[in-house]
Design a protein around this motif. Structure first.
Motif, PDB file in Angstrom:
ATOM      1  N   GLY A  30      -6.216  -1.893 -10.564  1.00 35.27           N
ATOM      2  CA  GLY A  30      -5.952  -0.639  -9.841  1.00 35.27           C
ATOM      3  C   GLY A  30      -7.111  -0.320  -8.916  1.00 35.27           C
ATOM      4  N   LEU A  39      -2.221   1.424 -11.189  1.00 35.44           N
ATOM      5  CA  LEU A  39      -2.566   2.019  -9.885  1.00 35.44           C
ATOM      6  C   LEU A  39      -3.984   2.579  -9.873  1.00 35.44           C
ATOM      7  CD1 LEU A  39       0.776   3.964  -9.428  1.00 35.44           C
ATOM      8  CD2 LEU A  39      -0.005   2.125  -7.921  1.00 35.44           C
ATOM      9  N   ASN A  46      -5.604  -0.535 -16.425  1.00 36.85           N
ATOM     10  CA  ASN A  46      -5.426  -0.483 -14.965  1.00 36.85           C
ATOM     11  C   ASN A  46      -6.613  -1.072 -14.207  1.00 36.85           C
ATOM     12  OD1 ASN A  46      -3.075   0.878 -15.478  1.00 36.85           O
ATOM     13  ND2 ASN A  46      -3.844   2.892 -14.839  1.00 36.85           N
ATOM     14  N   ASP A  88       0.845  -1.214   0.000  1.00 35.23           N
ATOM     15  CA  ASP A  88       0.000   0.000   0.000  1.00 35.23           C
ATOM     16  C   ASP A  88       0.872   1.253   0.000  1.00 35.23           C
ATOM     17  OD1 ASP A  88      -2.841  -1.148   2.032  1.00 35.23           O
ATOM     18  OD2 ASP A  88      -2.232  -1.518  -0.066  1.00 35.23           O
ATOM     19  N   ASP A 100       2.324   1.743  -3.363  1.00 30.59           N
ATOM     20  CA  ASP A 100       1.303   2.289  -4.276  1.00 30.59           C
ATOM     21  C   ASP A 100       1.145   3.789  -4.093  1.00 30.59           C
ATOM     22  OD1 ASP A 100      -1.152  -0.469  -4.284  1.00 30.59           O
ATOM     23  OD2 ASP A 100       0.792  -0.179  -5.296  1.00 30.59           O
ATOM     24  N   TYR A 155      -7.371   2.376  -6.938  1.00 34.36           N
ATOM     25  CA  TYR A 155      -7.394   3.790  -6.540  1.00 34.36           C
ATOM     26  C   TYR A 155      -8.134   4.621  -7.573  1.00 34.36           C
ATOM     27  CZ  TYR A 155      -3.764   2.167  -3.366  1.00 34.36           C
ATOM     28  OH  TYR A 155      -3.084   1.474  -2.404  1.00 34.36           O
TER      29      TYR A 155
END
Ligand code: P6P
Length: 343
Positions: free
Chosen positions: A122, A100, A118, A35, A38, A124
């Motif tokens: 991903g 991400l 992504n 984390d 990232d 986020y």
């Protein structure tokens, strides 16, 4: 031959130049977990976006097709500057091939943009105002970009991104980039507010100030007084108060990032109230007010609609607007006192 360097000063200078944004995130998290990796990588990409926008702005007057309007109107009903479109695309591009960020929600896009390669890996989401204060673009005045990072909740299979309609206290990171005499990036991941200055000779944002604290009071009130007769009487009463009370001074640039950065450093209050015609105000919650509220709260200040904290507002739609009163605790409380006395 040995060189007798005063090790401390040599290390201090070198160490400072090496305290980049991505390194600072690890220092903040005291971790190299996946984390943390990232978040460090995400902040690094945001820094790249800031560098690309700053470079474009610094050359705008020398290039064709950078300034002026596109002739389009965005989802907000606002005329779109060429710089708005460029900056919007920059934030998308820097996250391509990152694994991400799957989704980006922007003032300039009606619906979130999904980066195919992504998603769904991903987890986020970037919420951003690519250019805040674009009315300043063509006059070489300060501008900003505002960003917030949230963790995707659920699969979002219908691409409606309804998990974004939650209160701002769920933001993982937030901040802004200020394109001024120098380009600065100010961010928080919930452990204080920290500023970085772009060193063009290095092409890096270098740590400038850690744990910024907003003064409890300041002389600045920042509002567009051209809207005076559009406001509720309580706001007019507040303005009359600061007009006749010694020790207040008006500062308003037309770019909220610039005005709020001043308030963060000098203290005071920025307000964009609702009007009688538009009680919800102009500023957008998810990618303007909420990220800035996170920053100012983390620096010891406050941000409110006048009735509830900005970070507690739960939006019903992606481009929800809210009134915004933000800054030093004492100055925000003073505005609230006029609103709550029901003038
Ligand atoms: P007005 C820029 O469009 C923005 O969102 C803020 O950056 C700025 O403070 C405000 O709107 C300016 O709006 O109505 O005062 O021109």
């Amino acid at each position: 031959m040995t060189i007798d360097l005063p090790i401390d000063s040599a290390d201090a200078g070198l160490d400072r130049d090496c305290t980049t944004l991505s390194r600072h995130v690890f220092q903040q998290l005291q971790s190299f977990s996946p984390d943390a990796q990232d978040l460090s990588a995400i902040m690094n990409r945001i820094a790249l976006a800031g560098k690309l926008v700053a470079r474009r702005m610094s050359r705008a007057g020398l290039m064709e097709g950078v300034l002026g309007f596109t002739g389009e109107v965005n989802v907000q009903g606002e005329t779109v500057k060429k710089m708005d479109v460029y900056a919007n695309d920059v934030f998308i591009s820097v996250f391509k091939q990152s694994g991400l960020v799957c989704r980006l929600a922007s003032e300039e896009m009606e619906d979130p943009y999904y980066i195919p390669e992504n998603c769904p890996i991903g987890r986020y989401t970037l919420l951003y105002d690519p250019i805040d204060g674009s009315s300043n673009t063509d006059t070489n005045l300060s501008l900003g970009s505002i960003f917030a990072i949230r963790q995707q909740q659920g699969e979002d299979k219908d691409h409606k991104a309804t998990d974004l309609l939650t209160a701002g206290r769920g933001q993982i990171a937030a901040g802004y980039i200020l394109y001024g005499p120098s380009t600065m990036l100010v961010y928080t991941i919930g452990n204080g507010v920290h500023s970085f200055t772009l060193d063009p000779s290095l092409g890096e944002f270098i740590l400038t100030e850690e744990n910024m604290q907003i003064p409890n009071h300041g002389s600045v009130y920042s509002v567009n007084e051209g809207n005076f007769w559009q406001w509720d009487e309580s706001i007019r009463e507040y303005i009359r108060y600061v007009h006749k009370t010694e020790g207040y001074t008006a500062r308003y640039s037309g770019a909220m990032v610039s005005d709020i950065h001043r308030v963060l450093i000098q203290g005071g209050v920025f307000l964009y109230p609702g009007t009688l015609q538009k009680p919800e105000g102009k500023l957008r919650l998810l990618y303007e007010s909420a990220p800035l509220a996170y920053i100012i709260e983390q620096a010891g200040g406050r941000a409110t609609t006048g009735h509830i904290d900005i970070l507690d507002v739960v939006p019903t739609k992606l481009h929800e607007r809210t009134p915004l009163i933000i800054g030093s605790k004492q100055d925000v409380a003073k505005v609230e006192s006029f609103i709550q006395n029901g003038y």
